[in-house]
Design a protein around this motif. Structure first.
Motif: not given
Length: 218
Positions: A8-9, A172-177, A214-215
Motif C-alpha cells: 500500500g505504499i 505509508f498506509p499508516s500516514g507516515a511519510i 511518523a504521522a
C-alpha cells in the motif's frame, strides 16, 4: 512494539517547483522557524531547503505552523548551536507544487547510509580502535513494471534526462511519510526473465539525509 508490511505504499516524484523564496532568519529551535516575507505557505506544504547549515542543506521538509512571515520546519531540530552555528543557516526554500505518483512499483530497496569509521592503533596496543566519521552515500532503487505509456514512467524518464535534483515522497498506509532529495537515473531497458514481469529500474542517489514523519500533517 509494532511491525508492518510495505503493502500500500505510494511513491511520488516532485515534478513542479515554485520560485525560491529567500529566508532571512533561521532560528536555533526545535522545530526551527524560518522567516520569509509573505511566504504564502500553508501547513502541510513541502519545501526544499537551501541553507548555510550543511546538515539542513538540500533536505525536503514539511511546513509546520505558519504566520504571515514565518513558518516552522516540522521535525527539524536546530537547537544545538555547535551543529547549527547561530546566524549562519539562512538561505532559501522552494515549494514543491506538483507530484506525480509512480505506479506499478514492484519493489524498493536501499543501499548505503551506514556509518563509516577511521581506524587507529597506538604502538603499545595490540588492537585497533575506531572513530565514526560520516555516513556512506545512500541510494534508493525502485523497480517499475515496464509500461512507457504511464505518466509515472514518463516522469522518471524526464527527471533522469534533466539531471536535476528532485524530491521523492513515500507515503505509508499508516500516514507516515519519508522524504528524499537527490538525482534520479532511470534505465529504460527492462529486465527480461522468462515468466517474470518485465521491469525498469530507477535509482535515486541522495544528496542529503531523508526526513521521516511518523504521522500525517494535522
Amino acid at each position: 512494539m509494532a511491525v508492518s508490511l510495505p503493502n500500500g505504499i505510494l511513491i511520488a516524484l516532485a515534478t513542479v517547483y515554485a520560485a525560491a523564496k529567500s529566508v532571512t532568519i533561521l532560528s536555533n529551535a526545535n522545530p526551527a522557524v524560518a522567516t520569509a516575507a509573505a511566504h504564502g505557505f500553508a501547513e502541510g506544504d513541502f519545501v526544499e531547503v537551501t541553507s548555510g547549515w550543511s546538515r539542513l542543506n538540500g533536505r525536503v521538509v514539511r511546513v509546520g505552523a505558519v504566520d504571515t512571515n514565518t513558518f516552522e520546519l516540522e521535525g527539524i531540530d536546530t537547537s544545538d548551536v555547535n551543529l547549527y552555528p547561530v546566524g549562519t543557516g539562512i538561505g532559501s526554500v522552494r515549494q514543491i507544487t506538483a507530484w506525480q505518483q509512480i505506479t506499478q512499483v514492484l519493489d524498493a530497496t536501499t543501499t548505503g547510509g551506514d556509518m563509516q569509521f577511521a581506524t587507529y592503533s597506538f604502538l603499545e596496543s595490540d588492537f585497533e580502535s575506531q572513530l565514526p566519521t560520516q555516513s556512506s552515500a545512500q541510494s534508493l532503487t525502485i523497480s517499475v513494471a515496464d509500461d512507457p505509456a504511464l505518466a509515472g514512467y514518463q516522469a522518471l524518464r524526464t527527471a533522469s534526462e534533466q539531471r536535476t535534483v528532485r524530491a521523492l515522497r513515500l507515503t505509508f498506509p499508516s500516514g507516515a511519510i519519508s522524504l528524499y532529495n537527490g538525482y534520479l537515473s532511470f534505465n529504460e531497458t527492462p529486465s527480461m526473465t522468462k515468466n517474470q514481469v518485465m521491469a525498469c529500474q530507477g535509482t535515486f542517489s541522495l544528496m542529503s539525509k531523508p526526513v521521516r514523519y511518523a504521522a500525517p500533517a494535522i
